[in-house]
Design a protein around this motif. Sequence first.
Motif, PDB file in Angstrom:
ATOM      1  N   PHE A 143      38.423  38.646  45.397  1.00 26.61           N
ATOM      2  CA  PHE A 143      38.154  39.394  44.171  1.00 26.61           C
ATOM      3  C   PHE A 143      38.053  38.465  42.962  1.00 26.61           C
ATOM      4  O   PHE A 143      37.218  38.689  42.065  1.00 26.61           O
ATOM      5  N   ALA A 144      38.880  37.438  42.919  1.00 31.60           N
ATOM      6  CA  ALA A 144      38.801  36.482  41.806  1.00 31.60           C
ATOM      7  C   ALA A 144      37.412  35.854  41.741  1.00 31.60           C
ATOM      8  O   ALA A 144      36.854  35.650  40.653  1.00 31.60           O
ATOM      9  N   SER A 145      36.828  35.579  42.904  1.00 32.90           N
ATOM     10  CA  SER A 145      35.476  35.026  42.951  1.00 32.90           C
ATOM     11  C   SER A 145      34.450  36.072  42.520  1.00 32.90           C
ATOM     12  O   SER A 145      33.485  35.756  41.801  1.00 32.90           O
ATOM     13  N   ILE A 146      34.650  37.326  42.949  1.00 29.26           N
ATOM     14  CA  ILE A 146      33.762  38.416  42.529  1.00 29.26           C
ATOM     15  C   ILE A 146      33.796  38.566  41.011  1.00 29.26           C
ATOM     16  O   ILE A 146      32.765  38.730  40.351  1.00 29.26           O
ATOM     17  N   LYS A 147      34.984  38.484  40.447  1.00 27.14           N
ATOM     18  CA  LYS A 147      35.168  38.668  39.007  1.00 27.14           C
ATOM     19  C   LYS A 147      34.410  37.607  38.207  1.00 27.14           C
ATOM     20  O   LYS A 147      33.879  37.880  37.117  1.00 27.14           O
ATOM     21  N   LYS A 148      34.348  36.395  38.751  1.00 28.55           N
ATOM     22  CA  LYS A 148      33.615  35.331  38.062  1.00 28.55           C
ATOM     23  C   LYS A 148      32.119  35.617  38.047  1.00 28.55           C
ATOM     24  O   LYS A 148      31.412  35.229  37.113  1.00 28.55           O
ATOM     25  N   LYS A 149      31.632  36.279  39.071  1.00 27.86           N
ATOM     26  CA  LYS A 149      30.204  36.570  39.190  1.00 27.86           C
ATOM     27  C   LYS A 149      29.818  37.855  38.463  1.00 27.86           C
ATOM     28  O   LYS A 149      28.690  38.012  38.012  1.00 27.86           O
ATOM     29  N   ARG A 150      30.767  38.795  38.417  1.00 28.93           N
ATOM     30  CA  ARG A 150      30.496  40.067  37.732  1.00 28.93           C
ATOM     31  C   ARG A 150      31.761  40.480  36.985  1.00 28.93           C
ATOM     32  O   ARG A 150      32.722  40.967  37.579  1.00 28.93           O
ATOM     33  N   CYS A 151      31.741  40.309  35.673  1.00 26.19           N
ATOM     34  CA  CYS A 151      32.954  40.439  34.859  1.00 26.19           C
ATOM     35  C   CYS A 151      33.470  41.867  34.764  1.00 26.19           C
ATOM     36  O   CYS A 151      34.635  42.079  34.399  1.00 26.19           O
ATOM     37  N   ASP A 152      32.645  42.882  35.071  1.00 25.91           N
ATOM     38  CA  ASP A 152      33.110  44.262  34.965  1.00 25.91           C
ATOM     39  C   ASP A 152      33.677  44.782  36.284  1.00 25.91           C
ATOM     40  O   ASP A 152      33.799  45.988  36.483  1.00 25.91           O
ATOM     41  N   SER A 153      34.043  43.880  37.174  1.00 29.90           N
ATOM     42  CA  SER A 153      34.577  44.289  38.478  1.00 29.90           C
ATOM     43  C   SER A 153      36.034  44.727  38.372  1.00 29.90           C
ATOM     44  O   SER A 153      36.800  44.220  37.550  1.00 29.90           O
ATOM     45  N   VAL A 154      36.405  45.686  39.250  1.00 27.51           N
ATOM     46  CA  VAL A 154      37.779  46.197  39.327  1.00 27.51           C
ATOM     47  C   VAL A 154      38.192  46.207  40.792  1.00 27.51           C
ATOM     48  O   VAL A 154      37.405  46.606  41.660  1.00 27.51           O
ATOM     49  N   SER A 185      34.137  30.889  53.342  1.00 24.81           N
ATOM     50  CA  SER A 185      34.707  30.710  52.005  1.00 24.81           C
ATOM     51  C   SER A 185      34.858  32.041  51.282  1.00 24.81           C
ATOM     52  O   SER A 185      34.144  33.013  51.583  1.00 24.81           O
ATOM     53  N   VAL A 186      35.763  32.065  50.307  1.00 29.12           N
ATOM     54  CA  VAL A 186      35.920  33.282  49.496  1.00 29.12           C
ATOM     55  C   VAL A 186      34.642  33.545  48.712  1.00 29.12           C
ATOM     56  O   VAL A 186      34.310  34.700  48.416  1.00 29.12           O
ATOM     57  N   GLU A 187      33.913  32.479  48.386  1.00 32.72           N
ATOM     58  CA  GLU A 187      32.647  32.653  47.668  1.00 32.72           C
ATOM     59  C   GLU A 187      31.633  33.413  48.516  1.00 32.72           C
ATOM     60  O   GLU A 187      30.906  34.271  48.008  1.00 32.72           O
ATOM     61  N   LYS A 188      31.585  33.108  49.814  1.00 34.13           N
ATOM     62  CA  LYS A 188      30.658  33.832  50.689  1.00 34.13           C
ATOM     63  C   LYS A 188      31.062  35.296  50.789  1.00 34.13           C
ATOM     64  O   LYS A 188      30.213  36.194  50.740  1.00 34.13           O
ATOM     65  N   TRP A 189      32.369  35.541  50.952  1.00 31.99           N
ATOM     66  CA  TRP A 189      32.848  36.927  50.992  1.00 31.99           C
ATOM     67  C   TRP A 189      32.459  37.658  49.703  1.00 31.99           C
ATOM     68  O   TRP A 189      32.030  38.811  49.738  1.00 31.99           O
ATOM     69  N   ALA A 190      32.607  36.984  48.568  1.00 36.44           N
ATOM     70  CA  ALA A 190      32.274  37.595  47.281  1.00 36.44           C
ATOM     71  C   ALA A 190      30.784  37.914  47.197  1.00 36.44           C
ATOM     72  O   ALA A 190      30.390  38.992  46.731  1.00 36.44           O
ATOM     73  N   GLU A 191      29.951  36.978  47.631  1.00 36.54           N
ATOM     74  CA  GLU A 191      28.501  37.193  47.583  1.00 36.54           C
ATOM     75  C   GLU A 191      28.088  38.395  48.428  1.00 36.54           C
ATOM     76  O   GLU A 191      27.269  39.221  48.008  1.00 36.54           O
TER      77      GLU A 191
END
Length: 372
Positions: free
Chosen positions: A230-241, A333-339
Motif C-alpha cells: 500500500f505504501a508503494s500504491i500511495k506513492k503512485k496514487r496519492c488519493d489511495s485508502v 517486489s512490492v512495486e510490482k504488486w502495487a502496479e
Amino acid sequence: MNNKCRVIEYLEGSLTDGGAETLVKDYCLLLDKENFEPIILVDWVFKDSANYNRLKNSKVEIISLYPSYSIFWRAVNKFFRKQYITFKLKKVIKKIKPDVIHIHLAALKYIYAVRDQLKGVKLLYTCHNEPWFYFDNMPEEMACARKLIKDNRLLLIALRPDMAETLNQKFGVANTVVIRNGIDFDRFKNLKQTREEVRNNLSISESSFVVGHIGRFNEQKNQSFLVDVFASIKKKRCDSVLLMIGVGDDEEKIRRKIRDLCLEDSVIILSHRTDIPELLHAMDVFVFPSLFEGLGIVLVEAQVVGLRCVVSDTINREVFLTDLVVPLSLSDSVEKWAEVALNSTTEEIRKNRLSEYDVKKSVKELEQLYLS
C-alpha cells in the motif's frame, strides 16, 4: 417429544469473526430447524463479535465452557485447561445428549478425553486450514484424531478435493468428505447500503482508490507485506485508502508499522462488522497476500461482488473461481504488486464457478451427513 437431531458445533476458542467461526454461524442459521437443533459450544463467549450477536438475535443456543473471561478464569485456563474443559465437556454432553458433535479447530484432544461418553454420538471434524499446518504442528491433535477415527468412527471433512486426498493419506482412510466453505449469496444481493453511503460513513471520497483486505491479524495473513504494498500504491496514487477489516494478535504491530510509514491518515482498520458485503462493494481492489490458506473464503466473497483480487500464488487455485483473480509471487517486489493492484482493467469474466460455493448447498450436504 423432541425428535430433532441435536447437533453440537464445538469451536475451540471463542466465537470471533474468523473464517471458521463465520462458517459455523452460517451452518447454525441455515440448518433446517424442523429437523435439527444446533447448539454452539465454545470455550469463551466474546459478546463484541458480529457472529455472536447474529446468532443471539436468531436465538441459536450458545454454551460457554468458561463463565467469563475474568482474571480468575484466565488463570484456571492457563494452569488447568485440559482438566477443566474435560470436566465441563462431560457435563454438557450429559445434559444435551447430542446426536452429533461437529468439531472445529484444535478441539480433538478434548473430545478424545471424553470419548467414553460418546457411544452412539456421530463425530465429524472439519479441517479449516492446511492439514500440515494443523497436524504437523500439533502432534497431540494428530494422535487424538487417529484414535477417534479408529475407536469412535470420526469422519473427516475437507474444504477442497486435494485437501481430502492429503487427509486420507495422513490418516490411512478413504472416506474424507469434501464440503466447501460456502457463503450466503443472498447477503451479497440484498445490500442495506450503497457504495456511496458506505464510503460517506467512512469519510472516504467517491474518487478515492480503495485497497481492501479482510483477515485475522496474524503472520499467516501477511499484513506487514500488505502495508508495504500500500505504501508503494500511495506513492503512485496519492488519493489511495487502505481499508482493513479484522482482529488478531498482530494488530498493534501492524498499526505501529502504519505509524512508522506515516500512513495513519490513509488507513482505516475496522473490526466486528456485520456489513461485509457492503464494505466489499466500497472497495476498488482486494489484496490478499497470505502465506497459505485452507480455502480463503473472503476471496470467494470478493469475487462475488466483482472485485479484482490480487493474491499470493501460494493460495490454492481451487478458489480462483473467476478471471478476476490475479496471482503474484510473494518474491515479487512490492512495486510490482502495487502496479498490478492499480491496473483497473478487468478482463471479461469467462470462468465462473461461484455457484459451487453456495452455502445453502453445503448445508444440505452437511444435513445428509448428520442424519446418515
